[in-house]
Each structure stands twice: as structure tokens, then as C-alpha cells.
Design a protein around this motif. Structure first.
Motif, PDB file in Angstrom:
ATOM      1  N   LEU A   1       0.833  -1.205   0.000  1.00 18.79           N
ATOM      2  CA  LEU A   1       0.000   0.000   0.000  1.00 18.79           C
ATOM      3  C   LEU A   1       0.866   1.254   0.000  1.00 18.79           C
ATOM      4  CD1 LEU A   1      -2.839  -0.930   2.530  1.00 18.79           C
ATOM      5  CD2 LEU A   1      -3.082  -0.593   0.069  1.00 18.79           C
ATOM      6  N   ALA A   2       1.914   1.235   0.806  1.00 15.26           N
ATOM      7  CA  ALA A   2       2.771   2.419   0.916  1.00 15.26           C
ATOM      8  C   ALA A   2       3.465   2.719  -0.414  1.00 15.26           C
ATOM      9  CB  ALA A   2       3.807   2.211   2.025  1.00 15.26           C
TER      10      ALA A   2
ATOM     11  N   SER B   1       0.988   3.586  -3.331  1.00 17.59           N
ATOM     12  CA  SER B   1       0.419   4.926  -3.165  1.00 17.59           C
ATOM     13  C   SER B   1       1.331   5.990  -3.748  1.00 17.59           C
ATOM     14  CB  SER B   1       0.170   5.213  -1.683  1.00 17.59           C
ATOM     15  OG  SER B   1      -0.797   4.340  -1.151  1.00 17.59           O
TER      16      SER B   1
ATOM     17  N   THR C   1      -6.495   6.518  -4.322  1.00 18.85           N
ATOM     18  CA  THR C   1      -7.001   7.886  -4.310  1.00 18.85           C
ATOM     19  C   THR C   1      -7.532   8.320  -2.956  1.00 18.85           C
ATOM     20  OG1 THR C   1      -9.213   7.152  -5.021  1.00 18.85           O
ATOM     21  CG2 THR C   1      -7.617   7.713  -6.751  1.00 18.85           C
ATOM     22  N   SER C   2      -7.608   7.409  -1.991  1.00 19.79           N
ATOM     23  CA  SER C   2      -8.205   7.753  -0.700  1.00 19.79           C
ATOM     24  C   SER C   2      -7.524   6.979   0.409  1.00 19.79           C
ATOM     25  CB  SER C   2      -9.708   7.435  -0.704  1.00 19.79           C
ATOM     26  OG  SER C   2     -10.254   7.567   0.591  1.00 19.79           O
ATOM     27  N   VAL C   3      -7.442   7.590   1.583  1.00 19.14           N
ATOM     28  CA  VAL C   3      -6.882   6.894   2.744  1.00 19.14           C
ATOM     29  C   VAL C   3      -7.796   5.761   3.192  1.00 19.14           C
ATOM     30  CG1 VAL C   3      -5.566   8.877   3.571  1.00 19.14           C
ATOM     31  CG2 VAL C   3      -7.944   8.572   4.329  1.00 19.14           C
ATOM     32  N   ARG C   4      -9.033   5.733   2.656  1.00 20.33           N
ATOM     33  CA  ARG C   4      -9.930   4.634   2.988  1.00 20.33           C
ATOM     34  C   ARG C   4      -9.355   3.293   2.569  1.00 20.33           C
ATOM     35  NH1 ARG C   4     -13.816   8.028   0.565  1.00 20.33           N
ATOM     36  NH2 ARG C   4     -13.645   6.696  -1.280  1.00 20.33           N
TER      37      ARG C   4
ATOM     38  N   LEU D   1      -6.768   2.016   3.377  1.00 18.83           N
ATOM     39  CA  LEU D   1      -6.165   1.326   4.522  1.00 18.83           C
ATOM     40  C   LEU D   1      -7.105   0.269   5.092  1.00 18.83           C
ATOM     41  CD1 LEU D   1      -4.464   4.327   6.366  1.00 18.83           C
ATOM     42  CD2 LEU D   1      -3.337   2.477   5.107  1.00 18.83           C
TER      43      LEU D   1
ATOM     44  N   GLU E   1     -11.865   1.288  -1.282  1.00 19.53           N
ATOM     45  CA  GLU E   1     -11.252   2.305  -2.131  1.00 19.53           C
ATOM     46  C   GLU E   1     -12.277   3.292  -2.674  1.00 19.53           C
ATOM     47  OE1 GLU E   1      -8.483   4.271  -4.856  1.00 19.53           O
ATOM     48  OE2 GLU E   1      -8.434   3.375  -2.872  1.00 19.53           O
TER      49      GLU E   1
END
Length: 265
Positions: A134-135, A138, A144-147, A149, A228
Motif C-alpha cells: 500500500l505504501a 500509493s 485515491t483515498s486513505v480509505r 487502509l 477504495e
């Protein structure tokens, strides 16, 4: 490991199993970087940015680039592969080659505590691999969103829903070549192709869609993409989670049984 005859608190015993596995991994983690991180990132680059450059954004991708549609599913696929890998050869090796499990259960650590520690270790490995993916992804604009996570625990659950059955298999076989080779060739690869990883299963023939529905990968893909894109009604999400939990529980119970049989406890 504690000396024979010395009582150990159950939580501490599970922690000792985790410590044993972590010690090995800390010394050998470089051998897992390619399969755990570089391969999925190269795959994302080839399919998401390469092939994706030829795919126009549309309703399926929420008007966003194809790589954004693909990236959460690659996370789930990565988690499933890492979990299956950790549940196969390393587990069989601990029975057959270095016989680590026999040494562990010769101490006050019980078989159930061993299974719990091994299960939690696989969860930890999958989670760390997923967060690293993910890191890095990104940084390339794949999310496109912290969601997103929220997709990490979803991917772990999807991975464990598959890998607990591999864990049971590893505790049951001695011929690692045929057993695991068949799983990776004839189960994991087809599932990755036909469980909605690259395109919606609505593009499949109607008769084949129920096959995708029974795979943990499809349920994980649906939940990860919902994280996402931010849309899925709670009842549908709960159904996906309940199915993955049921698969994980069933596989874990079978693995526990096979560990007891093989260790003759």
C-alpha cells in the motif's frame, strides 16, 4: 523455548512460538522481498499502468484510471499468495525437514498453542506485506483515498480464508511437490484470473459466475474495492465478511486436527 516441565501461560506460549518464527524471519527476510513486494508491484506496473493505459476510464472504474480499479485487487491477490506460501513449504518443513514442531511440542507449549502461534505469524506476515505494498503503490498514484487502509485487514482475512486450508494440507502430506504444485497451478492461478481481479465477473458467462462467488478472492476483491471507492451497503459487506470468517474458521479447525494427528498428541 521453555524447559520441559515448566508451566507457561497460554498467551506467553503463543508469544514464544511467534518469537521463534520472527527470529528466523529477521535473519532471512531478504529472501521474501521479491515474492512479497517486488513481484506484485511489477505486476501492478505491467497490468495497471501498461495495459491500463489502453483502457479508457468508464463506469466500472468510477471514471478513474484502470490502475486505481486494479490496485486493491492486487493487494488481495498478494495477500492470498503470501498467506498460501507461508502456509505451505515452511509448515511442511517444520514437520518433515527440521522437525521444529516436534521440538516445540516437547516443551510445555501445546499443539493448540503452536497452531495459534503459526496462524498469528501468517496473519502478521500478510499484514506487513500488504502495508508495504500500500505504501509503495500509493507513491505511484494507485490509490485515491486513505480509505484504502481498510482494505489491508480485508486482504488479510481473504488470505487466511484460503491459506488455513493450505495449512491443513501441509500438516497432512509428505510429497510437497505434487500437493503444493497442484494448489498453486490449478487453484490459485485460475482463481486469480476468474475471481474479479482484472474485470467484473459480470463479464464472465452466467454459468461460471457461481464458481467465482465461492472463492475467497472474489469476496476480498469486492470488499477491498468498496474500501477504495467508498460504496457498499452494510448488509452486503457483512455477508462478505461472514463468508470469509466461516472459511477461515473451517480451515483453521481442520488444520488444528491435522496438527494433532501428525504430532500424535
Amino acid at each position: 523455548m521453555p524447559s520441559v516441565g515448566r508451566a507457561v501461560h497460554p498467551v506467553a506460549a503463543v508469544g514464544l512460538v511467534l518469537e521463534n518464527l520472527w527470529t528466523w524471519y529477521r535473519r532471512n527476510w531478504r529472501a521474501t522481498v521479491v515474492s512479497s513486494l517486488l513481484t506484485p508491484l511489477m505486476f501492478l506496473g505491467a497490468m495497471g499502468f501498461g495495459l491500463g493505459s489502453q483502457i479508457r476510464p468508464g463506469p466500472v472504474t468510477e471514471g478513474l484510471p484502470y490502475v486505481v480499479y486494479l490496485a486493491p485487487a492486487v493487494l488481495v491477490m498478494l495477500s492470498t499468495q503470501v498467506a498460501a506460501s507461508e502456509s505451505s513449504f515452511p509448515v511442511l518443513g517444520s514437520f518433515k525437514w527440521d522437525q521444529r514442531y516436534y521440538a516445540i511440542t516437547a516443551t510445555p507449549v501445546s499443539v493448540d498453542q503452536l497452531v495459534a502461534g503459526q496462524f498469528l505469524w501468517i496473519v502478521l506476515r500478510v499484514l506487513l506485506s500488504g502495508l508495504a505494498y500500500l505504501a509503495v503503490a500509493s507513491l505511484f498514484g494507485a490509490f485515491t483515498s486513505v480509505r484504502v487502509l481498510l482494505a489491508a485487514p480485508v486482504a488479510v482475512l481473504a488470505g487466511m480464508a484460503f491459506s488455513t486450508w493450505v495449512l491443513a494440507l501441509a500438516a497432512s502430506v509428505n510429497d510437497e511437490g505434487n500437493a503444493f504444485g497442484n494448489v498453486f497451478r490449478f487453484v490459485m492461478v485460475p482463481v486469480s484470473l476468474f475471481a474479479g481481479t482484472f474485470y467484473p465477473i459480470s463479464q464472465l458467462p452466467a454459468w461460471s459466475r457461481p464458481v467465482a462467488w465461492v472463492t475467497p478472492l472474489w469476496h476480498g476483491n469486492e470488499l477491498a474495492r468498496a474500501a477504495e471507492f467508498g460504496h457498499m451497503d452494510p448488509l452486503t459487506a457483512a455477508g462478505h465478511v461472514a463468508y470469509l470468517l466461516a472459511l477461515t474458521t473451517g480451515g483453521l479447525l481442520l488444520a488444528r486436527h491435522r496438527f494433532h494427528v501428525r504430532l500424535k498428541v
